[in-house]
Enzyme design. Structure first.
Site, PDB file in Angstrom:
ATOM      1  N   ASP A   1       0.849  -1.190   0.000  1.00 34.60           N
ATOM      2  CA  ASP A   1       0.000   0.000   0.000  1.00 34.60           C
ATOM      3  C   ASP A   1       0.887   1.244   0.000  1.00 34.60           C
ATOM      4  OD1 ASP A   1      -3.210   0.554   0.950  1.00 34.60           O
ATOM      5  OD2 ASP A   1      -1.781   2.216   1.110  1.00 34.60           O
ATOM      6  N   ILE A   2       0.493   2.218  -0.795  1.00 34.24           N
ATOM      7  CA  ILE A   2       1.313   3.422  -0.956  1.00 34.24           C
ATOM      8  C   ILE A   2       1.277   4.310   0.286  1.00 34.24           C
ATOM      9  CG2 ILE A   2      -0.421   4.959  -1.991  1.00 34.24           C
ATOM     10  CD1 ILE A   2       1.732   5.653  -4.123  1.00 34.24           C
TER      11      ILE A   2
ATOM     12  N   ASN B   1     -12.897  -3.245   2.337  1.00 32.13           N
ATOM     13  CA  ASN B   1     -13.899  -2.195   2.497  1.00 32.13           C
ATOM     14  C   ASN B   1     -14.830  -2.206   1.286  1.00 32.13           C
ATOM     15  OD1 ASN B   1     -12.767  -1.108   4.933  1.00 32.13           O
ATOM     16  ND2 ASN B   1     -11.148  -0.172   3.708  1.00 32.13           N
TER      17      ASN B   1
ATOM     18  N   VAL C   1     -11.012   2.933  -3.615  1.00 32.41           N
ATOM     19  CA  VAL C   1     -10.699   2.427  -4.958  1.00 32.41           C
ATOM     20  C   VAL C   1     -11.718   1.344  -5.288  1.00 32.41           C
ATOM     21  CG1 VAL C   1      -8.986   1.320  -6.433  1.00 32.41           C
ATOM     22  CG2 VAL C   1      -8.237   2.923  -4.658  1.00 32.41           C
TER      23      VAL C   1
ATOM     24  N   HIS D   1     -10.336  -5.516  -3.639  1.00 32.38           N
ATOM     25  CA  HIS D   1      -9.036  -5.644  -2.986  1.00 32.38           C
ATOM     26  C   HIS D   1      -9.212  -5.925  -1.512  1.00 32.38           C
ATOM     27  CE1 HIS D   1     -10.071  -1.345  -2.555  1.00 32.38           C
ATOM     28  NE2 HIS D   1      -9.334  -1.342  -1.459  1.00 32.38           N
TER      29      HIS D   1
ATOM     30  N   HIS E   1      -7.022  -5.677   2.214  1.00 31.02           N
ATOM     31  CA  HIS E   1      -5.864  -5.166   2.937  1.00 31.02           C
ATOM     32  C   HIS E   1      -5.326  -6.286   3.830  1.00 31.02           C
ATOM     33  CE1 HIS E   1      -6.813  -0.763   2.241  1.00 31.02           C
ATOM     34  NE2 HIS E   1      -8.018  -1.294   2.028  1.00 31.02           N
TER      35      HIS E   1
HETATM   36  P1  AMP Z   1      -9.701   1.388   0.215  1.00 29.87           P
HETATM   37  O1  AMP Z   1      -9.725   2.772   0.817  1.00 29.87           O
HETATM   38  O2  AMP Z   1     -10.147   0.328   1.165  1.00 29.87           O
HETATM   39  O3  AMP Z   1     -10.440   1.369  -1.101  1.00 29.87           O
HETATM   40  O4  AMP Z   1      -8.173   1.051  -0.071  1.00 29.87           O
HETATM   41  C1  AMP Z   1      -7.488   1.611  -1.141  1.00 29.87           C
HETATM   42  C2  AMP Z   1      -6.028   1.629  -0.762  1.00 29.87           C
HETATM   43  O5  AMP Z   1      -5.278   1.840  -1.932  1.00 29.87           O
HETATM   44  C3  AMP Z   1      -5.622   2.710   0.232  1.00 29.87           C
HETATM   45  O6  AMP Z   1      -5.088   2.125   1.423  1.00 29.87           O
HETATM   46  C4  AMP Z   1      -4.551   3.511  -0.526  1.00 29.87           C
HETATM   47  O7  AMP Z   1      -3.502   3.927   0.296  1.00 29.87           O
HETATM   48  C5  AMP Z   1      -4.110   2.521  -1.567  1.00 29.87           C
HETATM   49  N1  AMP Z   1      -3.559   3.076  -2.795  1.00 29.87           N
HETATM   50  C6  AMP Z   1      -4.060   4.078  -3.544  1.00 29.87           C
HETATM   51  N2  AMP Z   1      -3.295   4.298  -4.622  1.00 29.87           N
HETATM   52  C7  AMP Z   1      -2.278   3.398  -4.563  1.00 29.87           C
HETATM   53  C8  AMP Z   1      -1.153   3.097  -5.387  1.00 29.87           C
HETATM   54  N3  AMP Z   1      -0.915   3.788  -6.518  1.00 29.87           N
HETATM   55  N4  AMP Z   1      -0.311   2.116  -5.007  1.00 29.87           N
HETATM   56  C9  AMP Z   1      -0.538   1.422  -3.883  1.00 29.87           C
HETATM   57  N5  AMP Z   1      -1.586   1.649  -3.053  1.00 29.87           N
HETATM   58  C10 AMP Z   1      -2.441   2.621  -3.390  1.00 29.87           C
END
Ligand code: AMP
Ligand code: ZN
Length: 115
Positions: free
Chosen positions: A30-31, A87, A96, A100, A102
């Site tokens: 995760d970024i 989520n 997003v 996915h 976590h």
């Molecule tokens: P969610 O909020 O549950 O949809 O999780 C989306 C996750 O994607 C968040 O924890 C972000 O930090 C992560 N995220 C967004 N953009 C990127 C990226 N380019 N590379 C890796 N993680 C990302």
């Protein structure tokens, strides 16, 4: 879904720190990590999330717990403990819209799943 962020990551059009890949799943860091170990495990095929599974993404999602357990062990948190969560939708804070999970670990994660 050509404009989907995680589809672009799955197609390697956007770089990510990949830690695992197979035919249907991709895992990367995760970024914005919220724990020392914070990986995202995604299906390569697009669907919005667990409320939107297709036969293809359902089959991929069914394999995620086993992959997560192996990744947790690989990342050194298999024994100390880890959490796997997805989520779904606005109230869950999904940011997003691509399936996915976590994988979190490496510190005490607390007992509360919501605030
Ligand atoms: P969610 O909020 O549950 O949809 O999780 C989306 C996750 O994607 C968040 O924890 C972000 O930090 C992560 N995220 C967004 N953009 C990127 C990226 N380019 N590379 C890796 N993680 C990302
Ligand atoms: Zn997508």
């Amino acid at each position: 879904m050509s404009e989907c962020l995680f589809c672009k990551i799955a197609r390697k059009e956007i770089p990510s720190a990949i830690v695992y890949e197979d035919d249907t799943l991709l895992a990367f860091k995760d970024i914005f990590p919220q724990a020392p170990v914070h990986l995202l495990i995604i299906s390569k095929a697009h669907c919005q999330g667990l409320g939107d599974l297709t036969p293809e993404t359902a089959a991929a999602a069914a394999r995620i717990p086993q992959v997560a357990a192996q990744l947790a062990a690989d990342q050194g948190v298999g024994t100390s403990g880890w959490r796997l969560l997805s989520n779904c939708g606005a109230d869950a804070g999904q940011s997003v819209a691509h399936l996915h999970f976590h994988l979190l670990g490496g510190k005490p994660l607390g007992g509360k799943l919501c605030q």
